[in-house]
Design an enzyme around this catalytic site. Sequence first.
Site, PDB file in Angstrom:
ATOM      1  N   SER A 185      41.189  31.582  33.126  1.00  0.00           N
ATOM      2  CA  SER A 185      42.355  30.838  32.634  1.00  0.00           C
ATOM      3  C   SER A 185      42.457  30.931  31.119  1.00  0.00           C
ATOM      4  CB  SER A 185      42.185  29.376  33.037  1.00  0.00           C
ATOM      5  OG  SER A 185      43.021  28.559  32.260  1.00  0.00           O
ATOM      6  N   LYS A 220      56.902  18.596  37.029  1.00  0.00           N
ATOM      7  CA  LYS A 220      57.222  17.184  36.770  1.00  0.00           C
ATOM      8  C   LYS A 220      58.614  17.115  36.134  1.00  0.00           C
ATOM      9  CE  LYS A 220      55.361  13.148  34.310  1.00  0.00           C
ATOM     10  NZ  LYS A 220      54.229  12.623  33.543  1.00  0.00           N
ATOM     11  N   TYR A 255      37.683  21.150  32.405  1.00  0.00           N
ATOM     12  CA  TYR A 255      38.260  22.247  33.200  1.00  0.00           C
ATOM     13  C   TYR A 255      38.036  23.590  32.487  1.00  0.00           C
ATOM     14  CZ  TYR A 255      41.721  25.492  35.019  1.00  0.00           C
ATOM     15  OH  TYR A 255      42.327  26.613  35.525  1.00  0.00           O
ATOM     16  N   ILE A 283      44.019  29.369  49.456  1.00  0.00           N
ATOM     17  CA  ILE A 283      45.219  30.055  49.996  1.00  0.00           C
ATOM     18  C   ILE A 283      46.414  29.111  50.142  1.00  0.00           C
ATOM     19  CG2 ILE A 283      44.669  29.693  52.463  1.00  0.00           C
ATOM     20  CD1 ILE A 283      45.657  32.625  52.901  1.00  0.00           C
ATOM     21  N   GLU A 312      43.092  28.524  29.414  1.00  0.00           N
ATOM     22  CA  GLU A 312      42.454  27.303  28.912  1.00  0.00           C
ATOM     23  C   GLU A 312      41.084  27.617  28.299  1.00  0.00           C
ATOM     24  OE1 GLU A 312      42.913  23.642  28.879  1.00  0.00           O
ATOM     25  OE2 GLU A 312      44.896  24.502  28.666  1.00  0.00           O
TER      26      GLU A 312
HETATM   27  O1  G4F Z   1      51.339  21.756  33.007  1.00  0.00           O
HETATM   28  P1  G4F Z   1      50.059  21.359  32.405  1.00  0.00           P
HETATM   29  O2  G4F Z   1      49.333  20.242  33.045  1.00  0.00           O
HETATM   30  O3  G4F Z   1      49.189  22.678  32.344  1.00  0.00           O
HETATM   31  P2  G4F Z   1      47.928  23.126  31.443  1.00  0.00           P
HETATM   32  O4  G4F Z   1      47.125  21.967  31.026  1.00  0.00           O
HETATM   33  O5  G4F Z   1      48.435  24.032  30.370  1.00  0.00           O
HETATM   34  O6  G4F Z   1      47.070  23.956  32.495  1.00  0.00           O
HETATM   35  C1  G4F Z   1      47.667  24.885  33.397  1.00  0.00           C
HETATM   36  O7  G4F Z   1      47.599  26.189  32.884  1.00  0.00           O
HETATM   37  C2  G4F Z   1      46.272  26.703  32.745  1.00  0.00           C
HETATM   38  C3  G4F Z   1      46.395  28.122  32.174  1.00  0.00           C
HETATM   39  O8  G4F Z   1      46.465  28.033  30.773  1.00  0.00           O
HETATM   40  C4  G4F Z   1      45.553  26.705  34.085  1.00  0.00           C
HETATM   41  F1  G4F Z   1      44.320  27.203  33.961  1.00  0.00           F
HETATM   42  C5  G4F Z   1      45.509  25.271  34.597  1.00  0.00           C
HETATM   43  O9  G4F Z   1      44.889  25.241  35.876  1.00  0.00           O
HETATM   44  C6  G4F Z   1      46.931  24.767  34.730  1.00  0.00           C
HETATM   45  O10 G4F Z   1      47.597  25.554  35.689  1.00  0.00           O
HETATM   46  O11 G4F Z   1      50.280  20.974  30.861  1.00  0.00           O
HETATM   47  C7  G4F Z   1      50.951  21.831  29.975  1.00  0.00           C
HETATM   48  C8  G4F Z   1      51.152  21.108  28.641  1.00  0.00           C
HETATM   49  C9  G4F Z   1      49.876  20.474  28.082  1.00  0.00           C
HETATM   50  O12 G4F Z   1      49.814  20.731  26.704  1.00  0.00           O
HETATM   51  C10 G4F Z   1      50.083  18.982  28.303  1.00  0.00           C
HETATM   52  O13 G4F Z   1      49.428  18.146  27.353  1.00  0.00           O
HETATM   53  O14 G4F Z   1      52.064  20.041  28.842  1.00  0.00           O
HETATM   54  C11 G4F Z   1      51.589  18.906  28.148  1.00  0.00           C
HETATM   55  N1  G4F Z   1      52.160  17.698  28.741  1.00  0.00           N
HETATM   56  C12 G4F Z   1      52.951  16.798  28.085  1.00  0.00           C
HETATM   57  N2  G4F Z   1      53.267  15.796  28.908  1.00  0.00           N
HETATM   58  C13 G4F Z   1      51.997  17.262  30.005  1.00  0.00           C
HETATM   59  C14 G4F Z   1      52.692  16.051  30.115  1.00  0.00           C
HETATM   60  N3  G4F Z   1      51.329  17.802  31.056  1.00  0.00           N
HETATM   61  C15 G4F Z   1      51.370  17.136  32.236  1.00  0.00           C
HETATM   62  N4  G4F Z   1      50.737  17.674  33.302  1.00  0.00           N
HETATM   63  N5  G4F Z   1      52.032  15.935  32.387  1.00  0.00           N
HETATM   64  C16 G4F Z   1      52.709  15.356  31.352  1.00  0.00           C
HETATM   65  O15 G4F Z   1      53.285  14.289  31.484  1.00  0.00           O
END
Ligand code: G4F
Length: 335
Positions: free
Chosen positions: A127, A194, A151, A9, A129
């Site tokens: 998800s 970010k 995950y 929550i 994912e």
């Molecule tokens: O924001 P992300 O970390 O989200 P991701 O991995 O898509 O997962 C999120 O969505 C899912 C649903 O599809 C959920 F189940 C999960 O819990 C979460 O909420 O990354 C998004 C994209 C990825 O392709 C990653 O490789 O952004 C790319 N990316 C590039 N640079 C980055 C970065 N991600 C993060 N976190 N940090 C970076 O510096």
Amino acid sequence: MKRALITGISGQDGSYLAEHLLSLGYEVHGIVRRVALEDPTRRFSRIDHLRDRINLQPASMESYPSLFNIISKHKFDECYHLAAQSFVAESFADGFSTMNTNINGTHYMLAALRELQPECRFYFAGSSEMFGKVRESPQNEATPFHPRSPYGISKVAGFDLTRNYREAYDMYCVSGILFNHESPRRGYEFVTRKITSTVAGIKAGLAGELRLGNLEAKRDWGHAEDYVKAMHLMLQQPEPEDYVVATGETHTVRDFCELAFGKANLDYRDFVKIDEQFCRPAEVDLLIGDASRARRSLGWKMNYTFEELVSQMVKGDLDALDNLPNKQRQIETIA
Ligand code: G4F
């Protein structure tokens, strides 16, 4: 009055869902971890404004007795199981704890409900994912799963557990297959927040660059406030079914940067640097969802466009920095 239990929550989705259920007249209970080291003001910042209207119950997703205890105390009409280790990159760093929390936590919730209140309706936060290395585009409820991270694997296991409880014990258990959903309440480790928090930091002179991994990954990004309404609708149907929730649009991380920096009159190319440490051992290259079933059967619709989402997030971070005392600013900005 209906009574609902929400695990997770204090997270982004949990907080929006609690607001939505309260607005519908529900009595809302939420499970929170007992974490001695975390500052409660920070941990509960998303639900601070709701604290006197919700009931918080301490328990751990890793402890069956603690969950059993809560479910034995109150009778719930609906249970929304959102708690998870939800950061994909962290699941590569520690796959074991991600699996333990996500798979066992789901199993414990289902087992305790079956034992004590099998008539309580159960929602599992699946998800996109789970689609991973996608077999078709757009992805819908019939698209096969091919997860690409611990995950994603843990979410497939949770999805299978949920379906199995539905089929084996005739319980009303459903999974929402939600594509990425964001908001100003998003955690700072996810790429959208970010980016928007660093845009604000750059504007305020507190950050000079933004280090990211794969800019070409494509995601179907919606607004969390819209998506929690689909969760609720899924538990109001005559028959339990699983649903994809998505916008049907896809954008690269680069597109997100361009738009977010543009909202602050900045050019992302002047600030974004590629840093291999943020690339994943296996990437999900493309996600785009087909939410036809949710629109048709649930009457679900979205209120926010992609551009409105990005604008709201950038504005939220700019406003937050404006309102912070100087010495705290450095801490709040994740560069
Ligand atoms: O924001 P992300 O970390 O989200 P991701 O991995 O898509 O997962 C999120 O969505 C899912 C649903 O599809 C959920 F189940 C999960 O819990 C979460 O909420 O990354 C998004 C994209 C990825 O392709 C990653 O490789 O952004 C790319 N990316 C590039 N640079 C980055 C970065 N991600 C993060 N976190 N940090 C970076 O510096």
